[in-house]
Design a protein around this motif. Structure first.
Motif, PDB file in Angstrom:
ATOM      1  N   GLN A 226     -28.702  32.072   8.700  1.00 31.02           N
ATOM      2  CA  GLN A 226     -27.310  31.679   8.881  1.00 31.02           C
ATOM      3  C   GLN A 226     -26.800  31.989  10.288  1.00 31.02           C
ATOM      4  N   TYR A 227     -27.281  33.079  10.858  1.00 31.67           N
ATOM      5  CA  TYR A 227     -26.851  33.457  12.205  1.00 31.67           C
ATOM      6  C   TYR A 227     -27.596  32.679  13.287  1.00 31.67           C
ATOM      7  N   GLY A 228     -28.635  31.945  12.896  1.00 30.28           N
ATOM      8  CA  GLY A 228     -29.394  31.165  13.859  1.00 30.28           C
ATOM      9  C   GLY A 228     -30.251  32.002  14.790  1.00 30.28           C
TER      10      GLY A 228
ATOM     11  N   ASN B 224     -22.176  23.306  19.830  1.00 26.70           N
ATOM     12  CA  ASN B 224     -22.378  22.521  18.615  1.00 26.70           C
ATOM     13  C   ASN B 224     -22.265  23.450  17.414  1.00 26.70           C
ATOM     14  N   ASN B 225     -21.042  23.715  17.011  1.00 31.15           N
ATOM     15  CA  ASN B 225     -20.797  24.685  15.944  1.00 31.15           C
ATOM     16  C   ASN B 225     -20.995  24.031  14.586  1.00 31.15           C
ATOM     17  N   ASP B 226     -22.256  24.041  14.125  1.00 31.33           N
ATOM     18  CA  ASP B 226     -22.587  23.416  12.854  1.00 31.33           C
ATOM     19  C   ASP B 226     -22.754  24.442  11.738  1.00 31.33           C
ATOM     20  N   SER B 227     -22.187  25.624  11.934  1.00 35.07           N
ATOM     21  CA  SER B 227     -22.308  26.679  10.936  1.00 35.07           C
ATOM     22  C   SER B 227     -21.670  26.260   9.624  1.00 35.07           C
ATOM     23  N   ASP B 228     -22.348  26.545   8.534  1.00 36.97           N
ATOM     24  CA  ASP B 228     -21.870  26.233   7.192  1.00 36.97           C
ATOM     25  C   ASP B 228     -20.959  27.364   6.730  1.00 36.97           C
TER      26      ASP B 228
ATOM     27  N   GLN C  98     -21.864  31.021   4.996  1.00 38.31           N
ATOM     28  CA  GLN C  98     -21.576  32.257   5.719  1.00 38.31           C
ATOM     29  C   GLN C  98     -20.913  33.295   4.831  1.00 38.31           C
ATOM     30  N   ILE C  99     -20.180  32.849   3.825  1.00 40.80           N
ATOM     31  CA  ILE C  99     -19.480  33.785   2.952  1.00 40.80           C
ATOM     32  C   ILE C  99     -20.448  34.763   2.296  1.00 40.80           C
ATOM     33  N   ASP C 100     -21.655  34.288   1.991  1.00 40.12           N
ATOM     34  CA  ASP C 100     -22.639  35.133   1.312  1.00 40.12           C
ATOM     35  C   ASP C 100     -23.145  36.280   2.177  1.00 40.12           C
ATOM     36  N   VAL C 101     -23.022  36.140   3.491  1.00 41.99           N
ATOM     37  CA  VAL C 101     -23.583  37.162   4.380  1.00 41.99           C
ATOM     38  C   VAL C 101     -22.525  37.782   5.284  1.00 41.99           C
ATOM     39  N   PHE C 102     -21.269  37.403   5.098  1.00 40.92           N
ATOM     40  CA  PHE C 102     -20.211  37.858   5.997  1.00 40.92           C
ATOM     41  C   PHE C 102     -19.438  39.022   5.370  1.00 40.92           C
ATOM     42  N   ASP C 103     -19.027  39.968   6.209  1.00 44.05           N
ATOM     43  CA  ASP C 103     -18.146  41.053   5.782  1.00 44.05           C
ATOM     44  C   ASP C 103     -18.763  41.872   4.652  1.00 44.05           C
ATOM     45  N   GLU C 104     -20.047  42.185   4.783  1.00 44.85           N
ATOM     46  CA  GLU C 104     -20.695  42.966   3.743  1.00 44.85           C
ATOM     47  C   GLU C 104     -21.246  44.286   4.268  1.00 44.85           C
ATOM     48  N   LEU C 105     -20.943  44.605   5.524  1.00 45.53           N
ATOM     49  CA  LEU C 105     -21.480  45.818   6.133  1.00 45.53           C
ATOM     50  C   LEU C 105     -20.942  47.054   5.424  1.00 45.53           C
TER      51      LEU C 105
ATOM     52  N   GLU D  86     -34.991  39.339   1.310  1.00 42.87           N
ATOM     53  CA  GLU D  86     -34.424  38.011   1.085  1.00 42.87           C
ATOM     54  C   GLU D  86     -33.032  37.924   1.695  1.00 42.87           C
ATOM     55  N   ARG D  87     -32.238  38.956   1.495  1.00 47.46           N
ATOM     56  CA  ARG D  87     -30.879  38.952   2.046  1.00 47.46           C
ATOM     57  C   ARG D  87     -30.904  38.947   3.569  1.00 47.46           C
ATOM     58  N   VAL D  88     -31.791  39.746   4.163  1.00 44.16           N
ATOM     59  CA  VAL D  88     -31.889  39.788   5.619  1.00 44.16           C
ATOM     60  C   VAL D  88     -32.332  38.436   6.161  1.00 44.16           C
ATOM     61  N   ASN D  89     -33.285  37.814   5.503  1.00 49.67           N
ATOM     62  CA  ASN D  89     -33.748  36.499   5.955  1.00 49.67           C
ATOM     63  C   ASN D  89     -32.645  35.446   5.866  1.00 49.67           C
TER      64      ASN D  89
END
Length: 276
Positions: free
Chosen positions: A87-89, A6-10, A14-21, A79-82
């Motif tokens: 988002q990652y569930g 059930n891929n209900d990911s928004d 996700q853009i806010d937390v993706f590819d920021e490493l 806040e960012r980690v939370n």
């Protein structure tokens, strides 16, 4: 229905937390992740989780029966980690605001401790390792990475050259002490681990490079300014800061012109150990 069906990911969220490493964290972290013994139903602790790496990745690779604590004093990053956790569930993470010199966990309560280039940034290494020894169970795994005292030696050679030309011997001493404090010798860390009851299973040496078009680009890079610049400035008397760094910048630019770019070497080690 299984969660993964059930891929209900928004996608927008996700853009806010993706590819920021950060590029800085990734080479250390990839090595660390390879050496973890992933087992079901364990309790883990990640020291110095920053903005969430490798804490969230470790939690995602373990099962929901596991519990992963993260400890860090950087409250502004929580806040960012939370947001990532949401988002990652992930439901198996607990964040602790605090320092690794005083870990608020029971004795013999964790099976795995990780630290991705964090142990060498604490205030008291001896106290941290003593706390790690206290909270980890017998035969628990402790995996850490750290960059060595030859990190960015290309920059520090220019730094010392400029200080020497200005006869700033005290500043040279402070610079060398700064390197020693932030990046203890490998043998020193190994000795301290053994003193705290850890058996070294693996010692892996590796290196990556920070490459720049020029010294100017390097000094203006956002991560260099965030992670290093304040400490470098504090090594100097205030009235000499601008002059010294102008000469360092010039020297690095000349080096970059001759060599076709500037390379900063980042040698690092991974230590994989178990508690006896």
């Amino acid at each position: 229905m299984e969660k993964y069906l059930n891929n209900d990911s928004d996608a927008k969220a996700q853009i806010d937390v993706f590819d920021e490493l950060p590029f800085w964290s990734a080479p250390f972290g990839l090595k660390l992740l390879d050496f973890i013994d992933y087992r079901a139903n364990i309790t883990a602790l990640d020291i110095g989780f920053g903005t969430g790496f490798p804490l969230t990745e470790i939690a995602a690779r373990l099962d929901n029966g596991s519990l992963v604590y993260g400890i860090d004093p950087w409250k502004d990053a929580f806040e960012r980690v939370n947001r990532k956790i949401e988002q990652y569930g992930l439901t198996n993470i607990r964040l602790i605001e605090g320092v690794a010199e005083d870990i608020p966990l029971e004795m013999d309560s964790v099976d795995l401790i990780t630290s991705n280039n964090g142990i060498n940034n604490v205030n008291d290494v001896d106290k941290v390792l003593s706390e790690c020894s206290r909270v980890i169970r017998k035969e628990g795994q402790f995996v850490l990475t750290m960059n060595t005292d030859l990190t960015m030696h290309e920059f520090y050679c220019q730094f010392e050259r400029v200080l020497s030309e200005h006869h700033m011997d005290d500043a040279i001493i402070r610079m060398r002490q700064h390197i020693s404090d932030k990046r203890p010798a490998v043998d020193t860390i190994i000795s301290k681990l053994r003193q705290n009851g850890f058996l070294i299973k693996d010692l892996v040496q590796d290196q990556f490079n920070y490459k720049f078009a020029s010294g100017t680009a390097m000094l203006n890079h956002h991560f260099i300014r965030l992670a290093f610049m304040d400490a470098w400035i504090k090594l100097l008397p205030g009235y000499m800061v601008a002059e010294v760094f102008a000469e360092i910048e010039s020297g690095l630019n000349k080096q970059a012109t001759m060599l076709g770019g500037l390379k900063l070497s980042i040698p690092f080690i991974l230590i994989n150990s178990i508690k006896l």
